[in-house]
Design an enzyme around this catalytic site. Structure first.
Site, PDB file in Angstrom:
ATOM      1  N   GLY A   1      16.250  -9.265  16.704  1.00 52.46           N
ATOM      2  CA  GLY A   1      15.590 -10.556  16.777  1.00 52.46           C
ATOM      3  C   GLY A   1      14.113 -10.453  17.096  1.00 52.46           C
ATOM      4  O   GLY A   1      13.313 -11.297  16.664  1.00 52.46           O
TER       5      GLY A   1
ATOM      6  N   GLU B   1      -1.864  -3.499  -8.514  1.00 55.06           N
ATOM      7  CA  GLU B   1      -2.133  -2.447  -9.499  1.00 55.06           C
ATOM      8  C   GLU B   1      -0.967  -2.238 -10.456  1.00 55.06           C
ATOM      9  O   GLU B   1      -0.733  -1.141 -10.943  1.00 55.06           O
ATOM     10  CB  GLU B   1      -2.466  -1.108  -8.806  1.00 55.06           C
ATOM     11  CG  GLU B   1      -3.538  -1.193  -7.748  1.00 55.06           C
ATOM     12  CD  GLU B   1      -4.902  -1.545  -8.304  1.00 55.06           C
ATOM     13  OE1 GLU B   1      -5.019  -1.799  -9.523  1.00 55.06           O
ATOM     14  OE2 GLU B   1      -5.854  -1.589  -7.522  1.00 55.06           O
TER      15      GLU B   1
END
Length: 401
Positions: A356, A379
């Site tokens: 968490g 890219e």
């Protein structure tokens, strides 16, 4: 244990450069990166530090005031910087691509004019190929440059400029039909124009507007913008290389080394995610012992470390192939594809290890979880890399007869 992602065969200068960069990252980037990222604040002090280290001129030849280092050295530096904060590596990447294109394809006058100032970081480069109506289909570019006496008049809209606001020199890919009659293949009628501008947003020179920053999920701090050309006039001597119709090949050469850079960024982010995961696993206790002693977590750490090593090895191989003067589109495509995919997986595993707390902005892994997806598309997407890899493999393994 030896730290992951070591590189064999480096000389003393390379080792010294990397040690200096790593020390800078540990002291000047990691402690402030998350705060700057949450504020989407440009890292001015970090950039000034990179200038002092000479990193803006790392691959620029010594005759122009740079360090004249190899692509491998540069990629390893990028890996270290991305380990600290990926946005900082983005700031120098597009600058590096423009400097590389000038070095490889520029006229002597263009090299003399720009490279010495780029080496110092006084001129900062940006790279502009994409447009709003296209992604990977470069042939669909609609921006256009028309010859008018001793000038070109540019019109069109470009998208996804890293350093769009802070740059002072933009390499812009546009169509130029002059000397290329109708029916010419699209990639043979494209030209790279070197556009000088003032830093900032709004109208940065007559005919050129840089709107405000694009608000992004991650990759913050660095300015990503659009570029709008409305009868923008530039001198004819700002055609890269002095000849029209070569822009596509020049840009692809730049993208090829850019893919090595993106692979290096993926390696750096994955390394940092592993460091955070392996550290947290030894601090967090469940069922009376550190979670690192649970077999399920050890399996995750083993897989993460293996992916970090594999991606690093492929990135180094691609850089060394390019440095040797050989064609490396296959190796660069493989490295970019693997490193970005593995980066996403390693970051997610580190996120899972944090439980968490990984969802909390107080923990660094939350930032990495938002940054990793950019590498999947930057890219060239994974699908584009697979196309490049597949075509090159068929060239190498073509059946004869």
């Amino acid at each position: 244990m030896t730290r992951l992602a070591q590189t064999a065969g480096l000389n003393d200068v390379q080792r010294e450069i990397l040690a200096t960069v790593r020390d800078f990252v540990d002291k000047e980037i990691i402690p402030v990166a998350t705060g700057l990222e949450h504020r989407d604040e440009y890292p001015t002090e970090i950039v000034e530090g990179l200038k002092e280290l000479g990193l803006f001129g790392l691959m620029i030849p010594e005759e122009y005031g740079g360090l004249g280092e190899s692509l491998l050295t540069y990629a390893l530096c990028v890996e270290e910087i991305a380990r600290g904060w990926m946005s900082v590596s983005g700031i120098i990447n597009t600058h590096f691509i423009v400097a590389y294109m000038l070095k490889q394809h520029g006229t002597q006058e263009q090299k003399d004019t720009f490279l010495p100032r780029m080496a110092l970081g006084e001129v900062r480069g940006a790279f502009s190929m994409s447009e709003p109506a296209l992604g990977s289909d470069v042939s669909a570019i609609s921006s256009k440059g028309v010859k008018d006496g001793e000038e070109y008049v540019l019109n069109g809209q470009k998208m996804w400029l890293t350093n769009g606001g802070t740059s002072t020199l933009v390499a812009v890919l546009a169509r130029s039909d002059e000397g290329h009659p109708e029916g010419t293949a699209p990639h043979k009628s494209m030209t790279t124009f070197l556009v000088e501008k003032e830093p900032g947003f709004g109208m940065v020179r007559p005919g050129l507007t840089i709107p405000g920053k694009i608000d992004k999920m991650g990759y913050k701090g660095v300015d990503t913008t659009e570029l709008i050309m409305d009868d923008l006039r530039i001198p004819a001597n700002r055609v890269l290389g002095g000849t029209t119709g070569r822009g596509f090949y020049q840009m692809m050469d730049g993208v090829e080394v850019g893919r090595v850079n993106v692979a290096a960024r993926g390696c750096g982010v994955a390394q940092r995610a592993f460091e955070l995961g392996v550290s947290y696993a030894q601090q967090r206790h469940t069922f009376g012992k550190p979670i690192a002693q649970h077999q399920a977590i050890q399996f995750k750490l083993a897989e993460m470390a293996t992916k970090v090593e594999a991606a690093h090895a492929m990135m180094v191989n691609a850089a060394r192939k390019k440095d040797s003067g050989e064609r490396n589109d296959l190796e660069a495509g493989m490295a970019k594809y693997l490193a970005s995919e593995y980066c996403k997986e390693v970051v997610e595993d580190a996120f899972r290890i944090h439980g968490g707390y990984g969802f909390s902005k107080e923990y660094e892994i939350e930032r990495l979880y938002r940054e990793a997806p950019m590498l999947l598309i930057g890219e060239g997407t994974a699908e584009i890399q697979k196309m490049i890899i597949g075509r090159r493999l068929l060239e190498e393994y073509r059946i004869q007869g």
